[in-house]
Design a protein around this motif. Structure first.
Motif, short mmCIF file in Angstrom:
data_model
loop_
_atom_site.label_atom_id
_atom_site.label_comp_id
_atom_site.label_asym_id
_atom_site.label_seq_id
_atom_site.Cartn_x
_atom_site.Cartn_y
_atom_site.Cartn_z
N LEU A 131 0.79 -1.23 0.00
CA LEU A 131 0.00 0.00 0.00
C LEU A 131 0.82 1.28 0.00
O LEU A 131 0.42 2.27 -0.61
N LEU A 132 1.97 1.25 0.72
CA LEU A 132 2.74 2.49 0.78
C LEU A 132 3.21 2.97 -0.60
O LEU A 132 3.07 4.15 -0.91
N PRO A 133 3.76 2.09 -1.45
CA PRO A 133 4.19 2.59 -2.78
C PRO A 133 3.04 3.20 -3.58
O PRO A 133 3.21 4.22 -4.25
N ILE A 134 1.85 2.58 -3.48
CA ILE A 134 0.69 3.14 -4.20
C ILE A 134 0.40 4.55 -3.70
O ILE A 134 0.21 5.48 -4.47
N THR A 135 0.41 4.69 -2.35
CA THR A 135 0.17 6.02 -1.77
C THR A 135 1.21 7.02 -2.27
O THR A 135 0.88 8.17 -2.59
N VAL A 136 2.45 6.56 -2.31
CA VAL A 136 3.52 7.46 -2.75
C VAL A 136 3.24 7.97 -4.17
O VAL A 136 3.25 9.17 -4.43
N ALA B 278 0.44 7.96 -5.80
CA ALA B 278 -0.77 8.79 -5.82
C ALA B 278 -0.48 10.19 -5.28
O ALA B 278 -0.96 11.20 -5.83
N SER B 279 0.31 10.27 -4.20
CA SER B 279 0.64 11.58 -3.62
C SER B 279 1.40 12.42 -4.63
O SER B 279 1.18 13.63 -4.75
N ILE B 280 2.32 11.76 -5.33
CA ILE B 280 3.11 12.49 -6.32
C ILE B 280 2.19 13.09 -7.40
O ILE B 280 2.33 14.25 -7.78
N TYR B 281 1.24 12.25 -7.83
CA TYR B 281 0.31 12.78 -8.84
C TYR B 281 -0.74 13.72 -8.26
O TYR B 281 -1.56 14.26 -8.97
N GLY B 282 -0.71 13.87 -6.92
CA GLY B 282 -1.62 14.83 -6.29
C GLY B 282 -0.97 16.20 -6.10
O GLY B 282 -1.62 17.14 -5.65
N MET C 234 2.34 2.29 -10.54
CA MET C 234 2.10 1.66 -9.23
C MET C 234 2.41 0.17 -9.27
O MET C 234 3.10 -0.38 -8.40
#
Lengths: 318, 318, 318, 318, 318
Positions: free
Chosen positions: D269-274, D276-280, D301
């Motif tokens: 989950l952490l890499p996905i969050t990372v 997603a955060s970058i694209y946010g 991802m």
């Protein structure tokens, strides 16, 4: 000086050396054929011959009085198996009478094989070992085999020192396996020496009648050596148990360290993420359009992280 | 009063003191040259002389009756190696006869060296130690060496107290190593004293014939001292094992504490992040454009965090 | 009835009581002056007097036959140091002869001091304790001191029960320290009682000649008491070791519990954050502009969290 | 046949049964009044009477020869306290002479109370138990009490089996407490039986003079029973220690499992969050405005998560 | 040659074989009917017959001199219950007199059942076993049963080796259960052999009068076998305890490894998330509108992650 007869029975797996009136018969890897030969030529009890071939055995002395008048000894010595990295026991069975000494073994015990070769080749050795009767010859064989334990013992001692050196260094990967293998080795070694102490200790008075000289001092010296080996193994056992405990303490120490880092990372980074997420919300936020908004946000982050660190530190938790 | 002869053999590594009819020969770091000298001048058994040079040895008394009439003693005493921070054993071999006492050692045992010097220099000491026969001289030497164990023992006791003081303080980094080294030391010390007890305990009746006075009380007193040392080591062993257990309990306690903090942090901060992330989504959200939206969001966060804390607290998990 | 002489030597630190032909000399905190006094007035062996002043000692009985005809006893009793919360040993040295009994101690043993005061003040006590000879007086003193162990023992028992009560409650902070201190105490206590058992057990036949009555039953009763104390300490030792193990099991249990919460929190909250973060990306997203977008997103979150919980639960991991 | 006299002293708390010339006096919960009564009517030693009332006691036999000619026994038997779930010891003191047997106890030992009632009511039992002398009566009482240990022992055995069954099931919550309580119980039980073995073992030769038949076989049988109980307790002790170790291993196993899940969750989950955060982030990003941007992001991802899982899996870490 | 009488009592559950003047009565699963039969036909003590039926028993020899002149033996042998995977003890009671030998057992011990069948069917076996008297027959039965322990022992040895092989491989799931079951087995086995050693060891002098030949060597050989089994069990016990410790060390090792991964993941991914979150805030940010903004942000991330990894690595924490 008598001429030594070095005779080799072709059909049977036995060799013998005779000097004066004393004959040493050496049988490597005996089968039923050899035990039958012994049964026919010597007054041995059937059980003793059976004992050799059956695998379950224990160091012991069986004494047979007149008219048979012989001793049956079972001795175990440690042999280090380099491939399997394990100490196993190797058995020697000995029949000793007035003018003969018969050794049965499976050829693993190098010093015994070497001693026999020495006597075959060298006239002087033969005289030295055979001239004092079968009891003295037995002492020489046993003493040689007991001394043979020392390099194996020292190897264990060296391995323990290696483990001790490694245990506090960080690269302690192989240490658990090292401790485990050493402990196993020491247990096996102890199990070999333990019953041997009783046998070696009670050997002298029984062998007395087969020798021409007073051998109390010699056998006493051999008993000292066996006891010394036992003491060393006892010490090794305690040390290795201590090292195991130390390893476990260090491991839980390391767990604590790693846990603390995780917690510190979490304590610092999570509040920052929280504040950043809040300011990432798509709703109207205070100071949002101020020119110094980033500064304000960083200040808020600093205050939150700082107070958390202070709080946990005061509680001695980080 | 007889004139003492202090003689030094230049070629050989031995010194001797004679007072009355008693001679004390002291040999530091004996080599084969010295054992040959002894073999030529005294009626010693070859094995005893071999024993000294071979490294594997055990405290013991060998008694030789008439006509040889001497005792051979092997004694081990602990020596603390300051550099390696380890207690090792140092060996003294003693030959004692009617009118001579020969000590062989490697010079590590300070009190023995000092005692010999004292006798060389001081006429009064010589008279005091030599006038009661070789048995009394042996007692004085052994007693001095036994007393020499006490400072080493006390050092261990002090170290244990240090560990005890540190174990409950937070800065318990070096404690594992401290416990490990102490345990190793105590094991070694015990292994030195253990066989000594038997030797010291059986010394008196055998030495009796070499002395002019009744020494039962003196030797009994020395046995008391050795037993006291043994008792102390036994107590130390139990204490250090207890401290190891205590350390492990404390370590798992600390792990639990740190884990709990992590969990509390996660329980408080993760829900806030979740709510904030939800309000950061680029989709239409309730109350998004209200003036009080931030207040609403904070209320939601408070409710979520509060109910989680309450739930875990009620289950006795945090 | 004889008139008791209560005499106090001003210069020396000793007091004495005489009743009939028996004198009890009590010396608190003896120095070299007092041992010199004893050396001059009594036929004591120098070693016994030295023994008192040297610190390293062991409970023992030294018997001196005619013409000296006295016993020298060293006895140790536990004293609980309230400040340091530690049981330490306190030594009494006793010289006992036909018509005297001399006690040397450092004044820590309250019951001994009290008994002496009692005899000084009270004529009846004097008669009761002194009329049966010095052996009976010794019995009364020793018995009083043995009984004095019981409250200390009971205190340990109470503390163990406290630990037992606390160990399963959640507030088990101080438990590790409690167990550690108790274990230390029990070890010390055992080390004091252990050598005492041998001394007390062999006292009766040696004291017999100093008393007018048959005291076998009395001394047997005292031996029973000492054995009972030993048994209790043995039981305490096993219990405290069991409690230590229990504590460790509970601690690892708690770690597991806390870990499970963390994992549950992570399993629930992280997927939500992931989905929210994805919908927070500044790129075109499905359902982004739909009126029910929030509902859709919550549905996605629910499905992800639900399936994760279900998966881990089925694998018995949460 | 003699008429049995069942007499009850109103004032005193004692009951007695007489058959032939043998009287059994049973005293429940004796106070000083009863011990005074015994002191006046029997030739008992004061210490024995004191012993009963003092709480600290040890199983023992005190033998008094002619002219007193009686035995004083202290026996302890386990009593299981159902409320406290603890095994405690209950004491019986026995005075046995030629024609009397006096039991003092506090009434907790059901089989003793029942036996006395049986003899009061039933003429046949009376004859059976009383006709062979006081020694035989003692055997019957003791044997009954020893047999009474078996149900308590079996209860412990059952509890151990319960723990064994539960330990590998997942619902192992109460196991630590179960093991702890059982261990405590076994320790107490052992402490009760241990000194009893010596007493029961030495009973027969001393009781011989108080009975009319040869009782060696009977007492030997009782000793067998006590030894069997001891053996069982020894085995239970080893088993419970083994179970404790097993529990700890299982607990650390579970910790590992839970840790692994956490790590897997974090790894996924952490890499996905990372990403997603970058694209946010509110900055220009690649592919941001492409129609397939979501697909690209999901691909990124997938690659990150996949390579992390692969990496950790290859290192045998997950 | 006498004609053997193979007789079977229909009503009673007993079979018997007679050869010469010696009868072997074999009773499987005896009930009260059979013990009554024995009581009527043989001079056995009531207690011995009771003993069989009561469940609590201990290996023992009861010797009854003239005129009864018989021995009563209780022997226990291990039986491996394949379904429950547990070693339990199976009891054989033996009455042996001048011309009879009676065995009572519950039929679980295969070799005993087989031996009886062999004697029923085969004339030669009958002659071999019965011609030397009842003592020799007893030896043959006991020896067969002792040998029967070896396959059970070897099975345990094999299982230990399996555990040893598995413990260092990664798939160590079932290892805890394996160790636990093995330990339990070894404890039970030891408890069966322990009291047997004393019984077997003291058998020979008591059986001597029931046999026509000197059997010292035969019984000595059997004692050796029992001792060997005991030694092996002792070694197994130490090994399994060592393996348990090794397993625990490995488990804490694995915990550390997993913890370290988690920490590494957190150290790398959390800072990136933090930076990304900060750039996701809806406030004016530096470089926000620059064309290289993404590059700048990645540079910031790299610096933060890199410095954290460097910091923790230097502190030897990761």
């Amino acid at each position: 000086m008598t001429i030594p007869q070095v005779r080799k029975e072709e059909q049977l797996n036995l060799e013998s050396i005779t000097w004066g009136d004393l004959t040493w018969v050496n049988i490597e890897r005996p089968t039923e054929r050899e035990t039958e030969y012994l049964a026919q030529n010597y007054p041995f009890h059937t059980l003793d011959l059976d004992d050799y071939l059956s695998r379950i055995q224990r160091p012991k002395i069986d004494e047979y009085g007149a008219p048979k008048d012989y001793l049956f000894l079972v001795l175990h010595f440690p042999v280090f198996n380099i491939e399997a990295r394990v100490t196993t026991s190797s058995q020697v069975s000995v029949f000793i009478g007035e003018n003969y000494l018969i050794t049965l073994h499976n050829g693993e015990l190098k010093p015994l094989v070497k001693l026999f070769r020495e006597c075959q080749i060298d006239e002087e050795s033969r005289q030295e070992y055979f001239s004092q009767g079968s009891g003295y010859l037995l002492y020489r064989i046993t003493d040689r085999l007991v001394d043979y334990c020392l390099p194996i013992l020292n190897k264990i001692g060296d391995n323990i020192e290696d483990v001790e050196d490694n245990i506090f260094s960080d690269s302690a990967r192989g240490t658990v396996r090292g401790i485990s293998v050493l402990r196993r080795d020491i247990i096996s070694f102890r199990r070999i020496i333990w019953p041997m102490r009783a046998v070696i200790g009670s050997l002298e008075p029984r062998v007395r009648r087969f020798t021409k000289m007073d051998m109390a001092v010699y056998f006493g010296d051999m008993v000292d050596h066996v006891d010394k080996i036992w003491d060393a193994l006892d010490e090794y056992k305690e040390i290795i148990e201590g090292l195991n405990d130390t390893y476990d303490s260090l491991a839980s120490n390391r767990t604590n360290e790693v846990m603390r880092i995780l917690t510190i990372i979490a304590t610092i980074l999570l509040p920052i993420t929280v504040v950043a997420s809040i300011y990432g919300m798509n709703i109207p936020l205070p100071f949002q359009h101020s020119g110094y908004s980033l500064l304000y946000v960083f200040l808020i982050m600093l205050v939150v992280v700082g107070s958390m660190l202070y709080f946990f530190h005061r509680k001695h938790l980080i």
